[in-house]
Design a protein around this motif. Sequence first.
Motif, mmCIF file in Angstrom:
data_model
loop_
_atom_site.group_PDB
_atom_site.id
_atom_site.type_symbol
_atom_site.label_atom_id
_atom_site.label_comp_id
_atom_site.label_asym_id
_atom_site.label_seq_id
_atom_site.Cartn_x
_atom_site.Cartn_y
_atom_site.Cartn_z
ATOM 1 N N ALA A 160 41.847 28.909 44.446
ATOM 2 C CA ALA A 160 41.504 29.407 43.220
ATOM 3 C C ALA A 160 40.215 30.545 43.171
ATOM 4 C CB ALA A 160 41.349 28.453 41.948
ATOM 5 N N ASP A 161 40.255 31.693 42.346
ATOM 6 C CA ASP A 161 39.403 32.652 42.541
ATOM 7 C C ASP A 161 39.017 33.288 41.090
ATOM 8 O OD1 ASP A 161 37.696 34.727 43.605
ATOM 9 O OD2 ASP A 161 39.304 35.609 44.853
ATOM 10 N N THR A 162 37.896 33.018 40.789
ATOM 11 C CA THR A 162 37.623 33.571 39.515
ATOM 12 C C THR A 162 36.301 34.419 39.288
ATOM 13 O OG1 THR A 162 37.443 32.565 36.912
ATOM 14 C CG2 THR A 162 36.412 31.592 38.668
ATOM 15 N N VAL A 222 48.353 35.099 42.814
ATOM 16 C CA VAL A 222 47.563 36.334 43.033
ATOM 17 C C VAL A 222 46.254 36.273 42.252
ATOM 18 C CG1 VAL A 222 47.974 38.790 42.171
ATOM 19 C CG2 VAL A 222 49.721 37.574 43.336
ATOM 20 N N ALA A 223 45.223 37.058 42.292
ATOM 21 C CA ALA A 223 43.992 37.260 41.792
ATOM 22 C C ALA A 223 44.024 38.690 41.226
ATOM 23 C CB ALA A 223 42.789 36.798 42.655
ATOM 24 N N ILE A 224 43.647 38.673 39.911
ATOM 25 C CA ILE A 224 43.461 39.859 39.412
ATOM 26 C C ILE A 224 42.133 40.086 38.760
ATOM 27 C CG2 ILE A 224 44.362 41.711 37.692
ATOM 28 C CD1 ILE A 224 46.861 40.066 37.461
ATOM 29 N N GLU A 225 41.493 41.193 39.363
ATOM 30 C CA GLU A 225 40.067 41.478 39.123
ATOM 31 C C GLU A 225 39.710 42.621 38.861
ATOM 32 O OE1 GLU A 225 37.672 40.629 42.801
ATOM 33 O OE2 GLU A 225 39.515 40.015 43.820
ATOM 34 N N PRO A 226 39.835 43.219 37.519
ATOM 35 C CA PRO A 226 38.977 44.412 37.056
ATOM 36 C C PRO A 226 37.474 44.443 37.259
ATOM 37 C CG PRO A 226 40.561 43.435 35.506
ATOM 38 C CD PRO A 226 40.196 42.519 36.553
ATOM 39 N N LYS A 261 35.744 40.696 35.945
ATOM 40 C CA LYS A 261 36.255 39.698 35.583
ATOM 41 C C LYS A 261 37.660 39.149 36.218
ATOM 42 C CE LYS A 261 36.937 36.416 32.275
ATOM 43 N NZ LYS A 261 36.092 35.152 31.938
ATOM 44 N N GLU A 262 37.721 38.059 36.497
ATOM 45 C CA GLU A 262 38.874 37.683 37.513
ATOM 46 C C GLU A 262 39.361 36.337 36.822
ATOM 47 O OE1 GLU A 262 37.611 36.882 41.736
ATOM 48 O OE2 GLU A 262 39.713 37.403 42.426
ATOM 49 N N HIS A 263 40.630 36.224 37.244
ATOM 50 C CA HIS A 263 41.350 34.945 37.088
ATOM 51 C C HIS A 263 42.663 34.875 38.364
ATOM 52 C CE1 HIS A 263 40.338 33.140 33.465
ATOM 53 N NE2 HIS A 263 40.431 34.005 32.630
ATOM 54 N N GLN A 307 43.646 31.544 53.374
ATOM 55 C CA GLN A 307 43.542 32.940 53.268
ATOM 56 C C GLN A 307 43.058 33.314 52.055
ATOM 57 O OE1 GLN A 307 47.216 33.715 55.312
ATOM 58 N NE2 GLN A 307 45.902 34.823 56.808
ATOM 59 N N GLN A 308 41.926 33.893 51.852
ATOM 60 C CA GLN A 308 41.521 34.658 50.501
ATOM 61 C C GLN A 308 42.155 35.940 50.226
ATOM 62 O OE1 GLN A 308 39.430 33.194 48.669
ATOM 63 N NE2 GLN A 308 38.652 35.085 47.310
ATOM 64 N N HIS A 309 42.251 36.773 51.209
ATOM 65 C CA HIS A 309 43.021 38.014 50.952
ATOM 66 C C HIS A 309 44.236 38.237 51.548
ATOM 67 C CE1 HIS A 309 38.778 38.953 49.610
ATOM 68 N NE2 HIS A 309 39.583 39.305 48.518
ATOM 69 N N ILE A 310 45.177 38.096 50.889
ATOM 70 C CA ILE A 310 46.725 38.569 51.454
ATOM 71 C C ILE A 310 47.496 39.670 50.474
ATOM 72 C CG2 ILE A 310 46.964 36.329 52.757
ATOM 73 C CD1 ILE A 310 49.085 35.507 50.871
ATOM 74 N N GLY A 313 42.587 43.397 43.237
ATOM 75 C CA GLY A 313 43.098 42.272 43.278
ATOM 76 C C GLY A 313 43.953 42.017 44.628
ATOM 77 N N HIS A 314 44.338 40.542 44.684
ATOM 78 C CA HIS A 314 44.703 40.242 45.927
ATOM 79 C C HIS A 314 45.676 38.972 45.862
ATOM 80 C CE1 HIS A 314 41.745 37.211 46.152
ATOM 81 N NE2 HIS A 314 40.903 38.133 45.535
ATOM 82 N N GLY A 315 46.829 38.775 46.696
ATOM 83 C CA GLY A 315 47.259 37.529 46.911
ATOM 84 C C GLY A 315 46.300 36.340 47.502
#
Length: 297
Positions: free
Chosen positions: A99-101, A189-193, A280-282, A165-168, A158-160
Amino acid sequence: MSDVDFSDEKYEKHREAGEILAEVRDDAAEMVDVGVSHLEVAEWAEDRIRELGGEPAFPVNISIDEEAAHATPAPDDESTFGEDMVNLDIGVSVDGWLADTAVTVDLSGNADLVDASEEALEAAIDLVEPGVETGDIGAAVEEVIDGYGYNPVVNLTGHGLGHYQQHIPPNIPNRAVSQSVELEVGQVVAIEPFATTGGGKVQEGSDEEIFALEREGSIRDRAARKALEQITDEFKTLPFARRWLDVPRAEMALRRLKQRDMVHGYPVLKEDDGELVSQKEHTIIVTEDGCEVTTRS
Ligand code: MN
Ligand code: MN
């Protein structure tokens, strides 16, 4: 209906990671105040993740003002918060399921820059369902941030999230792009504007405190060999901080490992114009009819 089983152990571990992370993010953000030590906040959050049954998926990122990402305290860091734009980016691993935030705490009197990235993230999450184009998500992010009179950071995405693996793929852009893919049911998926008062591009600075394994292999130097052992045992392919290494002469060991292309660094990313950045990221799981946000408190 798809054949994705959302009660699968993999998704349960993503959810557990997200639950731990939401609590730690909120408590760490509460700690951020003028005069408080960066190192204290980072170490508190990393220890708290372990207490709650996870592992940090990467070192707690504390990025200040024009820094957008990849800053973490050095082992002997004495920095404290001033009247800063403070971006905390934190990750949790439960058996490699991630999880990434991120959250931005404004101590600088620019609260609407924080609102811009937060509102952009909500607009993006509202669009998510199987088949949505990543380019359309990027367009929604750009439109919200533009509406505040700011720019999105266009060369961060953002990324899978994969196992350890942190970035796919897929990349989730922060602006309208023509090259786009569809999100699929079951993807994590992490979305991070990112929103900035500057032009909207970041570049690599010179500071580097975060590293990750590139390839295994043998190395003669004793300190480098010790460091490599700890990296492959504890961190695997996930990013780690120099201050996490329990070897003497860690700096030298890392230099040797980098020379042999066994480890690579993540230089701090800074806004080109030296302007403020918020993020901001979820983390989300794409479901049959929308998404589940794993890192919501
Ligand atoms: Mn992040
Ligand atoms: Mn991320």
